[in-house]
Design a protein around this motif. Structure first.
Motif, PDB file in Angstrom:
ATOM      1  N   LEU A  58       0.819  -1.190   0.000  1.00  0.00           N
ATOM      2  CA  LEU A  58       0.000   0.000   0.000  1.00  0.00           C
ATOM      3  C   LEU A  58       0.860   1.249   0.000  1.00  0.00           C
ATOM      4  O   LEU A  58       2.068   1.198   0.211  1.00  0.00           O
ATOM      5  N   LEU A  59       0.220   2.348  -0.279  1.00  0.00           N
ATOM      6  CA  LEU A  59       0.850   3.654  -0.139  1.00  0.00           C
ATOM      7  C   LEU A  59       0.702   4.066   1.318  1.00  0.00           C
ATOM      8  O   LEU A  59      -0.397   4.289   1.809  1.00  0.00           O
ATOM      9  N   LYS A  60       1.827   4.159   2.023  1.00  0.00           N
ATOM     10  CA  LYS A  60       1.823   4.426   3.462  1.00  0.00           C
ATOM     11  C   LYS A  60       2.458   5.784   3.710  1.00  0.00           C
ATOM     12  O   LYS A  60       3.673   5.945   3.587  1.00  0.00           O
ATOM     13  N   ILE A  61       1.634   6.778   4.041  1.00  0.00           N
ATOM     14  CA  ILE A  61       2.125   8.144   4.187  1.00  0.00           C
ATOM     15  C   ILE A  61       1.419   8.870   5.335  1.00  0.00           C
ATOM     16  O   ILE A  61       0.367   8.432   5.804  1.00  0.00           O
ATOM     17  N   LEU A  62       2.031   9.971   5.748  1.00  0.00           N
ATOM     18  CA  LEU A  62       1.375  10.926   6.633  1.00  0.00           C
ATOM     19  C   LEU A  62       0.791  12.050   5.791  1.00  0.00           C
ATOM     20  O   LEU A  62       1.370  12.433   4.776  1.00  0.00           O
ATOM     21  N   LEU A  63      -0.329  12.597   6.229  1.00  0.00           N
ATOM     22  CA  LEU A  63      -0.853  13.791   5.589  1.00  0.00           C
ATOM     23  C   LEU A  63       0.097  14.962   5.859  1.00  0.00           C
ATOM     24  O   LEU A  63       0.356  15.786   4.990  1.00  0.00           O
ATOM     25  N   THR A  64       0.647  14.992   7.079  1.00  0.00           N
ATOM     26  CA  THR A  64       1.663  15.983   7.437  1.00  0.00           C
ATOM     27  C   THR A  64       2.490  15.458   8.601  1.00  0.00           C
ATOM     28  O   THR A  64       2.006  14.625   9.387  1.00  0.00           O
ATOM     29  N   ASN A  65       3.733  15.932   8.707  1.00  0.00           N
ATOM     30  CA  ASN A  65       4.531  15.619   9.888  1.00  0.00           C
ATOM     31  C   ASN A  65       4.665  16.828  10.808  1.00  0.00           C
ATOM     32  O   ASN A  65       5.467  16.830  11.736  1.00  0.00           O
ATOM     33  N   HIS A  66       3.887  17.889  10.548  1.00  0.00           N
ATOM     34  CA  HIS A  66       3.734  18.963  11.526  1.00  0.00           C
ATOM     35  C   HIS A  66       2.903  18.421  12.685  1.00  0.00           C
ATOM     36  O   HIS A  66       1.938  17.688  12.475  1.00  0.00           O
ATOM     37  N   CYS A  67       3.259  18.787  13.914  1.00  0.00           N
ATOM     38  CA  CYS A  67       2.489  18.292  15.057  1.00  0.00           C
ATOM     39  C   CYS A  67       2.558  19.293  16.202  1.00  0.00           C
ATOM     40  O   CYS A  67       3.611  19.886  16.465  1.00  0.00           O
ATOM     41  N   ILE A  68       1.419  19.453  16.880  1.00  0.00           N
ATOM     42  CA  ILE A  68       1.354  20.378  17.999  1.00  0.00           C
ATOM     43  C   ILE A  68       1.862  19.746  19.290  1.00  0.00           C
ATOM     44  O   ILE A  68       2.055  20.439  20.292  1.00  0.00           O
ATOM     45  N   TYR A  69       2.073  18.418  19.274  1.00  0.00           N
ATOM     46  CA  TYR A  69       2.536  17.712  20.469  1.00  0.00           C
ATOM     47  C   TYR A  69       4.043  17.517  20.448  1.00  0.00           C
ATOM     48  O   TYR A  69       4.685  17.559  19.398  1.00  0.00           O
ATOM     49  N   ASP A  70       4.598  17.247  21.627  1.00  0.00           N
ATOM     50  CA  ASP A  70       6.048  17.076  21.759  1.00  0.00           C
ATOM     51  C   ASP A  70       6.377  15.749  22.436  1.00  0.00           C
ATOM     52  O   ASP A  70       7.117  15.693  23.418  1.00  0.00           O
ATOM     53  N   CYS A  71       5.814  14.665  21.907  1.00  0.00           N
ATOM     54  CA  CYS A  71       6.041  13.325  22.459  1.00  0.00           C
ATOM     55  C   CYS A  71       7.503  12.920  22.222  1.00  0.00           C
ATOM     56  O   CYS A  71       7.957  12.889  21.071  1.00  0.00           O
ATOM     57  N   LEU A  72       8.224  12.587  23.290  1.00  0.00           N
ATOM     58  CA  LEU A  72       9.665  12.367  23.186  1.00  0.00           C
ATOM     59  C   LEU A  72      10.035  11.185  22.303  1.00  0.00           C
ATOM     60  O   LEU A  72      11.120  11.144  21.736  1.00  0.00           O
ATOM     61  N   PHE A  73       9.136  10.203  22.165  1.00  0.00           N
ATOM     62  CA  PHE A  73       9.436   8.999  21.393  1.00  0.00           C
ATOM     63  C   PHE A  73       9.133   9.167  19.910  1.00  0.00           C
ATOM     64  O   PHE A  73       9.416   8.264  19.116  1.00  0.00           O
ATOM     65  N   CYS A  74       8.576  10.316  19.522  1.00  0.00           N
ATOM     66  CA  CYS A  74       8.085  10.487  18.147  1.00  0.00           C
ATOM     67  C   CYS A  74       9.032  11.349  17.321  1.00  0.00           C
ATOM     68  O   CYS A  74       9.441  12.434  17.745  1.00  0.00           O
ATOM     69  N   VAL A  75       9.333  10.885  16.130  1.00  0.00           N
ATOM     70  CA  VAL A  75      10.243  11.618  15.249  1.00  0.00           C
ATOM     71  C   VAL A  75       9.606  12.910  14.748  1.00  0.00           C
ATOM     72  O   VAL A  75      10.306  13.857  14.367  1.00  0.00           O
ATOM     73  N   SER A  76       8.272  12.987  14.759  1.00  0.00           N
ATOM     74  CA  SER A  76       7.577  14.177  14.255  1.00  0.00           C
ATOM     75  C   SER A  76       7.245  15.183  15.357  1.00  0.00           C
ATOM     76  O   SER A  76       6.528  16.148  15.100  1.00  0.00           O
ATOM     77  N   ARG A  77       7.753  14.975  16.566  1.00  0.00           N
ATOM     78  CA  ARG A  77       7.445  15.895  17.671  1.00  0.00           C
ATOM     79  C   ARG A  77       7.863  17.316  17.292  1.00  0.00           C
ATOM     80  O   ARG A  77       8.807  17.529  16.534  1.00  0.00           O
ATOM     81  N   LYS A  78       7.166  18.289  17.868  1.00  0.00           N
ATOM     82  CA  LYS A  78       7.336  19.675  17.432  1.00  0.00           C
ATOM     83  C   LYS A  78       8.732  20.230  17.706  1.00  0.00           C
ATOM     84  O   LYS A  78       9.196  21.141  17.005  1.00  0.00           O
ATOM     85  N   SER A  79       9.432  19.693  18.708  1.00  0.00           N
ATOM     86  CA  SER A  79      10.766  20.203  19.036  1.00  0.00           C
ATOM     87  C   SER A  79      11.876  19.553  18.221  1.00  0.00           C
ATOM     88  O   SER A  79      13.032  19.967  18.321  1.00  0.00           O
ATOM     89  N   ASN A  80      11.533  18.539  17.420  1.00  0.00           N
ATOM     90  CA  ASN A  80      12.549  17.846  16.636  1.00  0.00           C
ATOM     91  C   ASN A  80      12.900  18.641  15.384  1.00  0.00           C
ATOM     92  O   ASN A  80      12.020  19.151  14.685  1.00  0.00           O
ATOM     93  N   ASP A  81      14.181  18.763  15.113  1.00  0.00           N
ATOM     94  CA  ASP A  81      14.641  19.548  13.965  1.00  0.00           C
ATOM     95  C   ASP A  81      14.672  18.670  12.719  1.00  0.00           C
ATOM     96  O   ASP A  81      15.706  18.116  12.341  1.00  0.00           O
ATOM     97  N   VAL A  82      13.508  18.505  12.095  1.00  0.00           N
ATOM     98  CA  VAL A  82      13.399  17.712  10.873  1.00  0.00           C
ATOM     99  C   VAL A  82      12.696  18.540   9.813  1.00  0.00           C
ATOM    100  O   VAL A  82      12.022  19.526  10.112  1.00  0.00           O
ATOM    101  N   LYS A  83      12.850  18.136   8.567  1.00  0.00           N
ATOM    102  CA  LYS A  83      12.127  18.800   7.483  1.00  0.00           C
ATOM    103  C   LYS A  83      10.634  18.550   7.646  1.00  0.00           C
ATOM    104  O   LYS A  83      10.216  17.430   7.929  1.00  0.00           O
ATOM    105  N   ARG A  84       9.852  19.601   7.458  1.00  0.00           N
ATOM    106  CA  ARG A  84       8.402  19.474   7.585  1.00  0.00           C
ATOM    107  C   ARG A  84       7.754  19.593   6.220  1.00  0.00           C
ATOM    108  O   ARG A  84       8.250  20.292   5.325  1.00  0.00           O
TER     109      ARG A  84
END
Length: 419
Positions: A58-84
């Protein structure tokens, strides 16, 4: 929008989605009426195997990796310095249809980070499903992630278009979740799970009275727990899984070994191996609970809070309960045969059928598919050799380990002990 920009978005948002393992599925019943594209009937997704043995994707994607939460275990957390990046609704629809027409995929797995708020995000996920179903006449498989905190109205409408819905529990315990994601709670997950389950039941009841009832989440719902980021025992994890299976009739609970992405002192440090062996043992335990008739308390309890690293949980249970063995496969009931190490569900069914025509012997058991080198320590049959000594469980374990090789045991067993 340029092709290069779409490709960049796809690279970012497909990579961000790889940490969600709860996309393997089967059981969709949405059929093509001959006027549309796709057919989710008995179909699974994401390079996994369906019940009939087919491998599909299947096509497995996120609609966005912007997130208002800062869950420490998540690569998409708002404080993580990744491309959005973020797809528009139309871009996801177009990608799905183009990939499907080229036979690259057989379904869509769509999740998202939470931007603005839960309803804003859920509404866009719903729009993707509606456009695929109503405008593109797409009948293929759709697995949709429910957004915690979204309104009941949006969740119910989404259930009319998705084949499966899921929402991640994240951590096995409330304490673990509060440690790494203090803004979230298990209640945010329990509420939509219960709501979807109530509607699945209600639609099933309505179908008994009304002939034409729309499908509502026909492939059921699932959840996922991250394993190894917090110090829960295997007992804690499986007791939580058992409660969710019982209370919400989940199709699957998925266990995702934590991949270290942060140097935070509350979690395993960068470079620590993901607990793949532990993840495998948890799946084996899950299988025993769902298909072999084991109760979670038999496998994990206060005396045995963690699974054995060296051997699978079924063998571990047998070694701790030698009073039940040896089992005569020509006389024992099906439930007890299932509990014999080296005998699976299909082999147990074949044994029960075959012994109607005569007593089974060793060579017949091997042909049936029994792993005899393992099972021989726990069974008797028509030509079993006379055993002059009763071996202890620890001795049997040593014999089996000496005769077997596991690909998982090539990995450093210290990966199981993160705390």
């Amino acid at each position: 929008m340029s092709f290069d920009r779409i490709r960049e978005k796809l690279n970012i948002l497909a990579d961000a989605a790889k940490y969600d393992v709860s996309c393997s599925s089967s059981g969709g019943t949405r059929k093509n009426d001959g006027k549309g594209l796709g057919d989710s009937h008995s179909s699974g997704i994401c390079h996994t195997y369906t019940e009939d043995g087919r491998c599909v994707s299947l096509l497995k994607i996120l609609l966005t990796n912007h997130c208002i939460y800062d869950c420490l275990f998540c690569v998409s957390r708002k404080s993580n310095d990744v491309k959005r990046a973020a797809f528009t609704v139309d871009e996801v629809v177009e990608l799905t249809m183009n990939f499907y027409r080229r036979n690259y995929i057989e379904g869509l797995f769509l999740s998202s980070g939470i931007f603005k708020n839960a309803d804003f995000t859920m509404e866009r996920l719903l729009l993707v499903c509606k456009k695929l179903r109503l405008e593109q006449n797409y009948n293929g498989y759709i697995h949709l992630k429910t957004i915690p905190g979204a309104s009941d109205e949006l969740i119910k409408e989404a259930g009319l278009y998705a084949d499966r819905m899921s929402i991640n529990l994240e951590m096995p315990t409330e304490a673990g979740l509060k440690l790494l994601a203090p803004e979230k709670s298990h209640e945010d997950v329990i509420k939509p799970l219960a709501f979807v389950q109530q509607n699945i039941t209600q639609f099933a009841e309505d179908k008994k009275l009304i002939k034409h009832i729309p499908k509502f989440v026909p492939a059921g719902q699932s959840t996922q727990m991250v394993i190894g980021a917090t110090p829960e025992s295997d007992k804690d994890i499986m007791y939580t899984a058992n409660a969710f299976y019982k209370n919400f009739s989940l199709k699957r609970v998925y266990y995702s070994g934590y991949v270290p992405i942060s140097n935070d002192s509350r979690m395993p440090v960068l470079g620590t191996q993901p607990p793949l062996l532990r993840e495998n043992r948890l799946y084996q335990t899950d299988w025993l609970m769902r298909f072999y008739g084991f109760k979670v308390q038999e496998i994990l309890n206060d005396a045995n809070p963690n699974l054995d690293v060296d051997i699978d949980p079924k063998l571990s249970w047998a070694i701790r309960n030698m009073q039940h063995f040896p089992v005569d496969v020509n006389k024992a009931d099906y439930r007890m045969i299932l509990r014999i190490p080296g005998i699976g569900v299909m082999s147990a069914q074949k044994i029960v059928q075959a012994r109607k025509f005569g007593k089974l012997r060793i060579d017949q058991l091997k042909k049936i598919g029994v792993a005899y080198n393992r099972a021989k320590h726990f069974i008797t049959c028509a030509d079993s050799p006379i055993q002059l000594k009763d071996y202890q469980g620890t001795q049997i374990k040593a014999f089996i380990l000496a005769e077997s090789q596991s690909k998982y045991l090539k990995t450093d067993s210290n990966q199981m002990i993160l705390f």
